[in-house]
Design a protein around this motif. Structure first.
Motif, PDB file in Angstrom:
ATOM      1  N   VAL A 238       0.857  -1.200   0.000  1.00 12.91           N
ATOM      2  CA  VAL A 238       0.000   0.000   0.000  1.00 12.91           C
ATOM      3  C   VAL A 238       0.886   1.241   0.000  1.00 12.91           C
ATOM      4  CG1 VAL A 238      -1.889   1.223   1.122  1.00 12.91           C
ATOM      5  CG2 VAL A 238      -1.739  -1.276   1.306  1.00 12.91           C
ATOM      6  N   SER A 239       0.894   1.953  -1.112  1.00  9.83           N
ATOM      7  CA  SER A 239       1.695   3.176  -1.213  1.00  9.83           C
ATOM      8  C   SER A 239       0.953   4.373  -0.630  1.00  9.83           C
ATOM      9  CB  SER A 239       2.020   3.447  -2.678  1.00  9.83           C
ATOM     10  OG  SER A 239       0.825   3.744  -3.403  1.00  9.83           O
TER      11      SER A 239
ATOM     12  N   CYS B   4      -0.632  -5.013   6.038  1.00 10.83           N
ATOM     13  CA  CYS B   4      -0.445  -3.794   5.246  1.00 10.83           C
ATOM     14  C   CYS B   4       1.042  -3.411   5.268  1.00 10.83           C
ATOM     15  CB  CYS B   4      -1.306  -2.673   5.820  1.00 10.83           C
ATOM     16  SG  CYS B   4      -1.091  -1.079   4.999  1.00 10.83           S
TER      17      CYS B   4
ATOM     18  N   HIS C  69       4.047  -0.792   3.831  1.00  6.64           N
ATOM     19  CA  HIS C  69       4.251   0.521   3.216  1.00  6.64           C
ATOM     20  C   HIS C  69       5.736   0.841   3.164  1.00  6.64           C
ATOM     21  CE1 HIS C  69       3.582   4.721   2.154  1.00  6.64           C
ATOM     22  NE2 HIS C  69       4.392   5.074   3.157  1.00  6.64           N
TER      23      HIS C  69
ATOM     24  N   SER D 210      -3.811   1.386  -4.491  1.00  5.14           N
ATOM     25  CA  SER D 210      -3.488   0.496  -3.373  1.00  5.14           C
ATOM     26  C   SER D 210      -4.456   0.661  -2.210  1.00  5.14           C
ATOM     27  CB  SER D 210      -2.043   0.724  -2.913  1.00  5.14           C
ATOM     28  OG  SER D 210      -1.839   2.053  -2.495  1.00  5.14           O
TER      29      SER D 210
ATOM     30  N   LEU E 289      -0.366  -6.810  -5.148  1.00  6.36           N
ATOM     31  CA  LEU E 289       0.077  -5.555  -5.753  1.00  6.36           C
ATOM     32  C   LEU E 289      -1.097  -4.906  -6.464  1.00  6.36           C
ATOM     33  CD1 LEU E 289       3.340  -7.068  -7.252  1.00  6.36           C
ATOM     34  CD2 LEU E 289       3.174  -5.706  -5.170  1.00  6.36           C
ATOM     35  N   ALA E 290      -1.126  -3.577  -6.469  1.00  2.00           N
ATOM     36  CA  ALA E 290      -2.298  -2.852  -6.969  1.00  2.00           C
ATOM     37  C   ALA E 290      -2.192  -2.453  -8.433  1.00  2.00           C
ATOM     38  CB  ALA E 290      -2.541  -1.609  -6.104  1.00  2.00           C
TER      39      ALA E 290
END
Length: 483
Positions: free
Chosen positions: A34-35, A61, A63, A40, A134-135
């Protein structure tokens, strides 16, 4: 359509994708990258919805704080709060991209990716996760395909990113790969999901950004659905690449064999393959060999292929890098570590017939036995040994068993005059890689009287007047005997 309907539709799409591609099993641990951007953030919300309403999943999660932009602190806090709100464990990495760039010599994009994925894999290892989510979405896929196309990719590059790919004992999964960016933005806006905007996404100094900001809009003037067309290309190329991969695997299993630490196939079987399969098979062989890196260079693969199909000579050797060579020996195409320039020379002298002589340089031994003509016979153990009989009374000692020398000649039985040993090997189609392991037997007059397993000379032939026969047999020494 209300926001809940849109979110439910997205959840159903991801569930369908998961079922189609086996993205997870109940109770899997999934590390979600999650960026803080809308893609994300939407992914974490969707997977959270799935985990509490459809399939029990354990989410983590993860980051990465790159520390290169003013917004980095805000993004970290946003993602941390989101994880807390959803009651999901939060993992953070602060990475120093500039230092890694100096250390590795890589550019910014590659260096940042390396460190980001290293953190995700380490997090997956600590949590014993089955996958990393991955988003990447459909627009990312379109950009990837176009980047590969501009770089001169083959079919493997045109398939873009895979929905699921195994890397370092963990699956990389992309549940949004068929969803477009605008749909994800709408979901975030309609449901009040807070997300960050990465200002660096609007700088075209990075290649991917330039593709997204400049190239795709330009191409869009000629095809208003350019992104959809590229995603469709990826789908088609992916399926056809899988099919070609399966066909290459089948050809490999049917044609390729091991020999002396290398891999080989027969040229006639190779020539019957379609050119696309020929290239695939060569690439597969190169990637199976112990190089420590993958060879995917089209020009190198095509050079090997053309060398095989042109058949300009019966034997040749081609340096293919990494200490490996592609060698043609008549109909055999061999991929192996480059042989030494010269084999070790040796000379053994026999003052009289002995029971046995060991030649460790070639892993052979010479066995000898004196017999009467009536009791002399061959055992004819083809391949593992070579045998010959001589009239012992006509042999001039000492006999010498030695390695072949340039210019060696022999008077071949049944032929007038002498013939070069090199030409005898060529006529017998003895592969060059084998020739150095074949000794020659020389009598006390300096005449070569026998090339084990190949030919013998006219000297000391057994005849009606022979009283004593010297039976010789050159055979392999088992590995355990050499220890």
């Amino acid at each position: 359509m209300d926001s809940r309907s849109d979110l439910n539709m997205l959840v159903e799409h991801v569930l369908h994708m998961a079922g189609e591609h086996d993205l997870w099993l109940p109770h899997d641990v999934i590390v979600v990258a999650v960026s803080g951007g809308p893609d994300s953030v939407a992914l974490l919300h969707v997977l959270h919805q799935i985990s509490i309403r459809h399939v029990p999943l354990k989410l983590v999660c993860a980051h990465v704080h790159h520390g290169l932009r003013e917004e980095s602190e805000h993004e970290e806090e946003l993602v941390r709060n989101l994880a807390r709100e959803l009651d999901i464990p939060f993992e953070l990495a602060r990475i120093d991209v500039p230092s890694y760039m100096k250390e590795s010599g890589k550019g910014f994009e590659e260096a940042a990716r390396d460190q980001r994925y290293a953190f995700l894999h380490e997090t997956a290892r600590r949590w014993n996760a089955a996958s990393i989510a991955l988003a990447h979405h459909a627009d990312d896929q379109a950009e990837t395909v176009l980047m590969h196309l501009l770089r001169g990719s083959g079919l493997g590059g045109l398939k873009g990113m895979k929905i699921k790919r195994r890397e370092k004992n963990v699956e990389l999964i992309r549940p949004f790969l068929r969803i477009y960016k605008t749909d994800l933005l709408n979901i975030c806006k309609q449901n009040g999901y807070t997300y960050a905007i990465d200002s660096s996404n609007y700088s075209n100094k990075y290649r991917r950004n330039a593709i997204r900001l400049d190239v795709l809009p330009f191409l869009g003037q000629y095809n208003g659905r350019i992104s959809q067309s590229l995603v469709q290309l990826a789908e088609i190329a992916g399926m056809e690449d899988d099919f070609m991969g399966q066909s290459a695997d089948l050809a490999y299993r049917e044609m390729v064999r091991q020999k002396n630490g290398g891999l080989y196939f027969e040229a006639p079987s190779f020539l019957r393959l379609h050119v696309a399969l020929q290239r695939r098979l060569i690439k597969l062989i190169l990637n199976y060999l112990p190089l420590g890196f993958e060879i995917a260079d089209f020009h190198k693969i095509e050079l090997i292929r053309q060398s095989i199909i042109q058949n300009k000579s019966t034997t040749w050797s081609l340096d293919i890098g990494g200490g490996l060579a592609c060698i043609r020996e008549y109909d055999m195409i061999l991929f192996m570590h480059k042989p030494p320039e010269q084999s070790k020379s040796y000379t053994y002298e026999l003052q009289a017939a002995a029971s046995e002589l060991c030649i460790p340089e070639i892993g052979k031994r010479l066995k000898m036995k004196l017999q009467s003509p009536q009791n002399s016979c061959f055992s004819a153990r083809a391949g593992s040994c070579a045998e010959a009989v001589f009239d012992a009374g006509q042999l001039k000692f000492p006999l010498t068993l030695r390695s072949r020398l340039p210019g060696d000649t022999m008077k071949v039985m049944g032929l007038n005059g002498s013939k070069k040993v090199k030409d005898i090997f060529i006529d017998a189609k003895i592969p060059p890689s084998v020739r150095s392991r074949i000794p020659v037997l020389v009598d006390g007059s300096g005449h070569i009287i026998w090339i084990p397993g190949v030919r013998r000379s006219e000297h000391a032939a057994v005849g009606s007047q022979t009283i004593s026969v010297l039976h010789m047999c050159l055979e392999d020494i088992k590995a355990v005997e050499l220890l």
